[in-house]
Design an enzyme around this catalytic site. Structure first.
Site, mmCIF file in Angstrom:
data_model
loop_
_atom_site.group_PDB
_atom_site.id
_atom_site.type_symbol
_atom_site.label_atom_id
_atom_site.label_comp_id
_atom_site.label_asym_id
_atom_site.label_seq_id
_atom_site.Cartn_x
_atom_site.Cartn_y
_atom_site.Cartn_z
ATOM 1 N N LYS A 27 0.823 -1.210 0.000
ATOM 2 C CA LYS A 27 0.000 0.000 0.000
ATOM 3 C C LYS A 27 0.858 1.262 0.000
ATOM 4 O O LYS A 27 2.084 1.207 0.048
ATOM 5 C CB LYS A 27 -0.952 -0.021 1.195
ATOM 6 C CG LYS A 27 -1.994 -1.138 1.118
ATOM 7 C CD LYS A 27 -2.852 -1.044 -0.142
ATOM 8 C CE LYS A 27 -4.022 -2.016 -0.158
ATOM 9 N NZ LYS A 27 -3.634 -3.418 -0.285
ATOM 10 N N ILE A 28 0.210 2.432 -0.041
ATOM 11 C CA ILE A 28 0.926 3.707 -0.153
ATOM 12 C C ILE A 28 1.918 3.873 0.984
ATOM 13 O O ILE A 28 3.043 4.308 0.787
ATOM 14 C CB ILE A 28 -0.075 4.873 -0.209
ATOM 15 C CG1 ILE A 28 -0.852 4.803 -1.533
ATOM 16 C CG2 ILE A 28 0.635 6.224 -0.085
ATOM 17 C CD1 ILE A 28 -2.032 5.723 -1.625
#
Length: 365
Positions: A183-184
């Site tokens: 994820k980010i």
């Protein structure tokens, strides 16, 4: 040219410093100072009243549904294209997933399709900000208010995305985020629930700790869960939080390159609705070509470029076939023609340029 990465995490000295600090404290499990600090910073960042750190994005969705009162036989409207974790918590609670088609441009759940599917058993909607791209939350909330439905935002892929300046995850009753390794930002595993209801957030915090009333020792007045984040994970999250703005700037810059290089071609990037800003977790596009997506992927791989298929419509999976009630034309078109392109912040702009040139060569040869 260094290796191109699809969605690998960006980890460095700062993360090591935080992890060592956590190890030195000996608070490595589900108690320790980093967890409440992480929750506080996350709530402040998203401008929500409270945040609760949990073990995964899936756990976040499950607990949000549980706290929303979803029970066996209830219907929950979900997009037919999403990661499976959006839907499995619905089934685990004994509820019925009702699949809606997506918008052909944004790839997110279509509000018009939502309204067609509402029955007297419908209790909630789970909009998914797919690949970081915001849903039309204003229309979705209008529908939810009209029919008295709960809204649980699956914002697991959209940290940092906004609609008219307001963060995704803050429009519904609950917002759910994931910090999986791809994820980010990452905590290794882990997730977060945000809510503007302090009472609901406090109750979730209580439930994920085995519903333990510590004032009475090991006393458990409700059936609880062990869905807590560890202090070790939270320490990693705090380090990543310090770098989040830089991550988002990089991802947006990559998206700008993709959008510019693919302009006036048969490669159509996922569109962002007016007033919204995507976090561009995974830059994604549909491609009209004589080659199939697997063939394109193979050619890209030969050039050192990783990619991924768009999520398959969930009704294609054996446990979910019985829930198929429509044609889902947009979803199937996007799946058959869609591809996820490299978006890791470990890449650089030169590599993104190379990806664009290579993809155009592959489909135009």
């Amino acid at each position: 040219m260094k290796n191109i990465l699809l969605d690998a995490p960006n980890l460095g000295k700062l993360e090591k410093e935080y992890l060592i600090k956590c190890l030195d404290s000996t608070f490595v499990s589900t108690a320790g100072p980093f967890i409440p600090e992480f929750e506080k910073k996350f709530a402040e960042y998203t401008k929500s009243k409270k945040a609760v750190a949990v073990q995964s994005g899936t756990a976040a969705l499950y607990m949000a549904l549980y706290e929303a009162g979803i029970k066996p036989g209830d219907e929950v409207i979900v997009p037919v294209i999403t990661f499976i974790a959006t839907v499995t918590p619905v089934v685990h609670l004994g509820a019925v997933p009702v699949f809606a088609d997506v918008n052909i441009d944004t790839w997110t759940i279509d509000p018009e399709e939502i309204e067609k599917l509402i029955t007297n058993k419908t209790k909630a909607i789970i909009p998914v900000h797919l690949y970081g791209n915001p849903c039309d939350m204003n229309k979705i909330n209008e529908i939810a208010k009209k029919y008295n439905l709960k809204v649980i935002e699956d914002a697991t892929e959209s940290l940092g995305a906004t609609i008219n300046g307001k963060m995704t995850g803050t429009f519904g009753d609950f917002g759910c985020f994931s910090f999986n390794g791809n994820k980010i930002m990452t905590t290794g595993g882990g997730g977060m629930i945000i809510s503007n209801s302090a009472d609901s957030a406090d109750h979730i915090k209580f439930l994920i700790n085995q519903a333990r009333d510590a004032s009475k020792g090991y006393y458990h007045p409700e059936i609880g869960f062990n869905y807590r984040m560890t202090n070790l994970e939270a320490s990693l999250g705090l380090a990543q939080f310090e770098r989040l703005d830089d991550f988002l700037i990089k991802k947006i810059s990559y998206a700008d390159i993709y959008n510019e290089k693919f302009k006036n071609t048969n490669i159509k990037m996922q569109k962002v609705m007016n007033g919204a800003k995507s976090s561009w977790w995974l830059p994604s596009a549909t491609i009209e070509s004589n080659l199939s997506i697997p063939e394109i992927q193979k050619e890209l791989s030969n050039k050192g470029i990783p990619s991924r298929r768009i999520f398959m419509p969930i009704v294609e999976f054996p446990p979910f076939e019985k829930y198929k009630k429509g044609e889902y034309k947009n979803a199937y078109y996007i799946y058959e023609n869609g591809i996820n392109l490299p978006g890791s912040t470990m890449n650089d702009s030169e590599q993104i340029d190379y990806i664009c040139t290579s993809l155009k060569e592959v489909i135009n040869r």
